[in-house]
Design a protein around this motif. Structure first.
Motif, PDB file in Angstrom:
ATOM      1  N   ILE A 157      16.890  49.429  25.063  1.00 55.10           N
ATOM      2  CA  ILE A 157      17.232  50.840  25.321  1.00 55.10           C
ATOM      3  C   ILE A 157      17.798  50.992  26.732  1.00 55.10           C
ATOM      4  O   ILE A 157      18.711  51.746  26.975  1.00 55.10           O
ATOM      5  N   PHE A 158      17.254  50.264  27.687  1.00 57.55           N
ATOM      6  CA  PHE A 158      17.710  50.263  29.081  1.00 57.55           C
ATOM      7  C   PHE A 158      17.623  51.654  29.710  1.00 57.55           C
ATOM      8  O   PHE A 158      18.588  52.202  30.252  1.00 57.55           O
ATOM      9  N   GLY A 159      16.439  52.242  29.605  1.00 51.03           N
ATOM     10  CA  GLY A 159      16.193  53.553  30.184  1.00 51.03           C
ATOM     11  C   GLY A 159      14.699  53.733  30.378  1.00 51.03           C
ATOM     12  O   GLY A 159      13.903  52.836  30.082  1.00 51.03           O
ATOM     13  N   PRO A 160      14.278  54.917  30.849  1.00 48.38           N
ATOM     14  CA  PRO A 160      12.859  55.146  31.151  1.00 48.38           C
ATOM     15  C   PRO A 160      12.043  55.484  29.899  1.00 48.38           C
ATOM     16  O   PRO A 160      11.471  56.566  29.777  1.00 48.38           O
ATOM     17  N   VAL A 161      12.034  54.538  28.964  1.00 52.73           N
ATOM     18  CA  VAL A 161      11.348  54.730  27.683  1.00 52.73           C
ATOM     19  C   VAL A 161      10.473  53.495  27.422  1.00 52.73           C
ATOM     20  O   VAL A 161      10.990  52.388  27.314  1.00 52.73           O
ATOM     21  N   LEU A 162       9.169  53.710  27.363  1.00 56.92           N
ATOM     22  CA  LEU A 162       8.241  52.595  27.132  1.00 56.92           C
ATOM     23  C   LEU A 162       7.649  52.734  25.732  1.00 56.92           C
ATOM     24  O   LEU A 162       7.268  53.835  25.327  1.00 56.92           O
ATOM     25  N   SER A 163       7.583  51.612  25.024  1.00 57.13           N
ATOM     26  CA  SER A 163       7.005  51.611  23.671  1.00 57.13           C
ATOM     27  C   SER A 163       5.665  50.881  23.689  1.00 57.13           C
ATOM     28  O   SER A 163       5.572  49.784  24.241  1.00 57.13           O
ATOM     29  N   VAL A 164       4.670  51.467  23.051  1.00 54.40           N
ATOM     30  CA  VAL A 164       3.380  50.787  22.905  1.00 54.40           C
ATOM     31  C   VAL A 164       3.262  50.314  21.458  1.00 54.40           C
ATOM     32  O   VAL A 164       3.362  51.114  20.516  1.00 54.40           O
ATOM     33  N   VAL A 165       3.105  48.992  21.309  1.00 51.95           N
ATOM     34  CA  VAL A 165       2.898  48.384  19.993  1.00 51.95           C
ATOM     35  C   VAL A 165       1.460  47.888  19.970  1.00 51.95           C
ATOM     36  O   VAL A 165       1.080  47.039  20.777  1.00 51.95           O
ATOM     37  N   ARG A 166       0.662  48.421  19.083  1.00 54.66           N
ATOM     38  CA  ARG A 166      -0.764  48.051  19.048  1.00 54.66           C
ATOM     39  C   ARG A 166      -0.951  46.765  18.247  1.00 54.66           C
ATOM     40  O   ARG A 166      -0.512  46.680  17.109  1.00 54.66           O
ATOM     41  N   ALA A 167      -1.620  45.769  18.855  1.00 58.51           N
ATOM     42  CA  ALA A 167      -1.905  44.515  18.157  1.00 58.51           C
ATOM     43  C   ALA A 167      -3.412  44.418  17.933  1.00 58.51           C
ATOM     44  O   ALA A 167      -4.193  44.795  18.807  1.00 58.51           O
ATOM     45  N   LYS A 168      -3.772  43.894  16.773  1.00 60.85           N
ATOM     46  CA  LYS A 168      -5.214  43.771  16.483  1.00 60.85           C
ATOM     47  C   LYS A 168      -5.813  42.580  17.221  1.00 60.85           C
ATOM     48  O   LYS A 168      -6.952  42.617  17.664  1.00 60.85           O
ATOM     49  N   THR A 169      -5.022  41.511  17.341  1.00 57.06           N
ATOM     50  CA  THR A 169      -5.556  40.273  17.938  1.00 57.06           C
ATOM     51  C   THR A 169      -4.564  39.709  18.953  1.00 57.06           C
ATOM     52  O   THR A 169      -3.383  40.075  18.968  1.00 57.06           O
ATOM     53  N   TYR A 170      -5.076  38.773  19.747  1.00 59.29           N
ATOM     54  CA  TYR A 170      -4.218  38.063  20.705  1.00 59.29           C
ATOM     55  C   TYR A 170      -3.098  37.330  19.969  1.00 59.29           C
ATOM     56  O   TYR A 170      -1.935  37.357  20.398  1.00 59.29           O
ATOM     57  N   ASP A 171      -3.425  36.684  18.839  1.00 58.67           N
ATOM     58  CA  ASP A 171      -2.393  35.927  18.105  1.00 58.67           C
ATOM     59  C   ASP A 171      -1.273  36.838  17.640  1.00 58.67           C
ATOM     60  O   ASP A 171      -0.088  36.469  17.680  1.00 58.67           O
ATOM     61  N   GLU A 172      -1.654  38.047  17.198  1.00 55.73           N
ATOM     62  CA  GLU A 172      -0.624  38.998  16.749  1.00 55.73           C
ATOM     63  C   GLU A 172       0.288  39.375  17.928  1.00 55.73           C
ATOM     64  O   GLU A 172       1.516  39.461  17.778  1.00 55.73           O
ATOM     65  N   ALA A 173      -0.315  39.561  19.112  1.00 60.79           N
ATOM     66  CA  ALA A 173       0.482  39.911  20.301  1.00 60.79           C
ATOM     67  C   ALA A 173       1.424  38.766  20.670  1.00 60.79           C
ATOM     68  O   ALA A 173       2.608  38.986  20.965  1.00 60.79           O
ATOM     69  N   LEU A 174       0.889  37.553  20.630  1.00 55.97           N
ATOM     70  CA  LEU A 174       1.715  36.384  20.959  1.00 55.97           C
ATOM     71  C   LEU A 174       2.882  36.261  19.970  1.00 55.97           C
ATOM     72  O   LEU A 174       4.033  36.010  20.367  1.00 55.97           O
ATOM     73  N   ASN A 175       2.587  36.470  18.686  1.00 49.31           N
ATOM     74  CA  ASN A 175       3.647  36.355  17.679  1.00 49.31           C
ATOM     75  C   ASN A 175       4.738  37.407  17.863  1.00 49.31           C
ATOM     76  O   ASN A 175       5.909  37.143  17.602  1.00 49.31           O
ATOM     77  N   LEU A 176       4.331  38.602  18.306  1.00 48.40           N
ATOM     78  CA  LEU A 176       5.339  39.633  18.571  1.00 48.40           C
ATOM     79  C   LEU A 176       6.342  39.121  19.606  1.00 48.40           C
ATOM     80  O   LEU A 176       7.564  39.212  19.403  1.00 48.40           O
ATOM     81  N   CYS A 177       5.810  38.589  20.703  1.00 53.65           N
ATOM     82  CA  CYS A 177       6.698  38.056  21.762  1.00 53.65           C
ATOM     83  C   CYS A 177       7.594  36.960  21.194  1.00 53.65           C
ATOM     84  O   CYS A 177       8.790  36.908  21.478  1.00 53.65           O
ATOM     85  N   ASN A 178       6.985  36.091  20.388  1.00 53.88           N
ATOM     86  CA  ASN A 178       7.732  34.923  19.919  1.00 53.88           C
ATOM     87  C   ASN A 178       8.744  35.258  18.838  1.00 53.88           C
ATOM     88  O   ASN A 178       9.773  34.590  18.723  1.00 53.88           O
ATOM     89  N   ASP A 179       8.476  36.280  18.056  1.00 55.45           N
ATOM     90  CA  ASP A 179       9.391  36.620  16.960  1.00 55.45           C
ATOM     91  C   ASP A 179      10.564  37.474  17.432  1.00 55.45           C
ATOM     92  O   ASP A 179      11.542  37.648  16.706  1.00 55.45           O
ATOM     93  N   HIS A 180      10.470  38.060  18.626  1.00 59.98           N
ATOM     94  CA  HIS A 180      11.550  38.953  19.063  1.00 59.98           C
ATOM     95  C   HIS A 180      12.801  38.140  19.378  1.00 59.98           C
ATOM     96  O   HIS A 180      12.719  37.030  19.888  1.00 59.98           O
ATOM     97  N   GLU A 181      13.975  38.725  19.078  1.00 57.78           N
ATOM     98  CA  GLU A 181      15.202  37.946  19.297  1.00 57.78           C
ATOM     99  C   GLU A 181      15.469  37.689  20.780  1.00 57.78           C
ATOM    100  O   GLU A 181      16.125  36.719  21.145  1.00 57.78           O
ATOM    101  N   TYR A 182      14.956  38.563  21.661  1.00 59.56           N
ATOM    102  CA  TYR A 182      15.144  38.336  23.098  1.00 59.56           C
ATOM    103  C   TYR A 182      13.972  37.546  23.662  1.00 59.56           C
ATOM    104  O   TYR A 182      12.838  37.657  23.175  1.00 59.56           O
TER     105      TYR A 182
END
Ligand code: NAD
Length: 497
Positions: free
Chosen positions: A384-409
């Protein structure tokens, strides 16, 4: 009104293409002037000048080349206030933030001052009978840098300082949105003693970029900007046999573990998410609290802080952040907020109605915070490149790690925790190029190299640090034998040791 042409052969030259772009002052929304957009022929003139100047520059010994940069550092310090004011007026970031922009470039210039040491090769004494082997690094010739609007001092310096220190001549094509500071930096390099023609600034748009990509005398291209353009630059430049590294966009996640110090985490998150109005490639744009309790606590503390953010003109020392770079950027960010609502995310803080009294035409956008963002949403997938922050709720650490790893960037990421095991696991497994542990913006120090992974980069070798010396030089390896070690007679088999 500013009237920017080009800086070729050590002096300002007017543009001759007849094409111009407006340069704005984002804090007022008024035009500050115009910038010439170079034609292919003007780029050709700059490259020809650079080719001539490079030969003599490469013959200057590295220590003397370094001294030019030492003097340049003095001049930046002398002119810091003026440079920061100009930068803030053309970009929109606050003056304090503009000084940080200049300072992070300054640090890479300091690194480049070590070039006599950095260029040292390898040497093997007595590699065979009477034989010595050694390697050396030599400059490529004329190289070019194409840079984005969001760091108009730092990224040009990241590009031209190591390149020129290594003995190359450089063509800088800065962003047409804020060309003032790059032009001043080129003037200061001449004042510091750089011979004319070694650093040239060609202002322009796609035509100038394509001319650089296609010019056979340009041996390497360093690009920083958005991912679609980075991919284009890499593909076209590499197809013409150039060395290219092209750094693109980002969606940086901050993983917040249940044991994180929440006060410090919120301080870090708010600065990294909204500083410079979110117009940083290392900005945190996604917060990932792990566990429902962590998420609820985070939102409870974050919402009042986001609501209280101070948005002001770039010259207001008490502002947390200033305007966006253009009216088009404001429209783009607004459209993403609308998309987020339509996609079903919860807009916990809505800054869309923000206006600044006395600056009604400025390119301001109020702070927005989304909760309950999911991985299928465009506001999560796209930059977005602006003053907009998104909160994505993860149930576990593994889910959070996978989010980072699955993102194209895969540019930057951070984990906030007191748990050394979790931090170590994250550092080891996350598929991202620059990682922070309780550090929200892990931009590497000047003497390390900077670069993301996945679709945040195209090509090889990172920028600044040791990789920049590799990128801007080619290695020559010499095997030398002197007569006393030569045995008599011809040898027709492959030489081996
Ligand atoms: P941009 O891609 O629009 O422009 C970057 C440069 O490319 C400019 O000099 C511009 O004139 C030129 N350009 C634009 N369109 C072109 C085209 N069609 N053909 C050829 N050249 C073109 O990027 P921007 O808006 O100036 O900068 C913001 C972007 O840069 C964001 O995506 C941000 O994440 C990214 N960025 C990345 C890094 C990094 O190191 N990964 C650092 C800073 C910014």
């Amino acid at each position: 009104m500013a009237d920017y042409g080009h800086f070729i052969g050590g002096r300002h030259v007017a543009g001759t293409s007849g094409r111009f772009a407006d340069v704005f002052e984002p804090m007022t929304g008024e035009a500050r002037g115009r910038v010439a957009l170079a034609s292919t022929a003007e780029v050709g003139t700059a490259v020809a000048d650079a080719e001539q100047a490079q030969v003599e520059w490469a013959a200057v010994n590295p220590q003397r080349r370094a001294r030019v940069f030492m003097k340049f550092l003095d001049l930046i310090n002398r002119d810091m206030d003026g440079l920061a004011d100009l930068l803030a007026r053309e970009h929109g970031k606050t003056v304090a933030d503009a000084k940080g922009d200049i300072q992070r470039g300054f640090e890479v210039v300091e690194f480049a001052c070590g070039v006599p040491h950095l260029l040292k090769g390898e040497y093997t004494d007595g590699a065979g009978p009477g034989i010595d082997a050694y390697s050396m690094r030599q400059p490529l010739g004329v190289v070019a840098g194409i840079t984005p609007f969001n760091f108009p001092a730092m990224i040009p310096m990241w590009k031209f300082a190591p390149a020129i220190a290594c003995g190359n001549a450089f063509i800088l094509k800065p962003s047409e949105r804020d060309p003032g500071v790059p032009m001043r930096l080129a003037e200061l390099m001449i004042e510091a003693g750089l011979p004319p023609g070694v650093l040239n600034v060609v202002n322009g748009d796609k035509e100038a970029v394509d001319a650089l990509l296609d010019h056979p005398a340009v041996k390497a291209i360093g690009f920083v900007g958005s991912t679609p353009i980075a991919e284009y630059i890499y593909t076209r430049g590499a197809a013409r046999g150039k060395r290219v590294h092209a750094f693109g966009g980002a969606k940086n996640h901050m993983v917040i573990m249940p044991d994180a110090d929440m006060e410090k985490t919120v301080d870090a998150l708010i600065g990294a998410g909204y500083g410079s109005a979110g117009e940083r490639c290392m900005a945190i744009s996604v917060a990932v609290p792990v566990g429902a309790k962590t998420a609820d606590r985070l939102m409870e503390m974050l919402v009042p802080r986001v609501e209280a953010l101070r948005i002001g003109p770039s010259t207001d020392a008490s502002a947390d952040y200033g305007p966006l770079v253009t009216r088009a950027a404001v429209d783009k960010v607004r459209s993403y907020v609308d998309i987020g609502i339509a996609e079903g995310a919860t807009l916990a803080v809505d800054g869309r109605g923000f206006t600044l009294q006395g600056y009604e035409n400025g390119f301001y956008f109020g702070s927005c915070l989304f909760d309950n963002v999911t991985r299928d949403m465009r506001i999560y997938r796209e930059e977005i490149f602006g003053p907009v922050l998104s909160v994505v709720r993860a149930k576990t650490y593994d889910e959070a790690l996978n989010l980072c790893n699955d993102h194209e960037y895969g540019n930057g990421t951070a984990i906030f925790t007191r748990d050394g095991d979790a931090a170590r696991d994250f550092v080891s497994k996350v598929q991202v190029g620059m990682v922070g542990v309780n550090v929200p913006i892990p931009t590497p120090l000047a003497y390390y190299s900077f670069g993301g992974w996945k679709r945040s980069v195209f090509g090889d070798l990172n920028q600044h640090g040791p990789d920049s010396i590799r990128f801007y030089t080619k290695t020559k390896t010499v095997t030398a034998r002197w007569p006393s070690g030569v045995k008599e007679g011809a040898d027709f088999s492959m030489p081996t040791m």
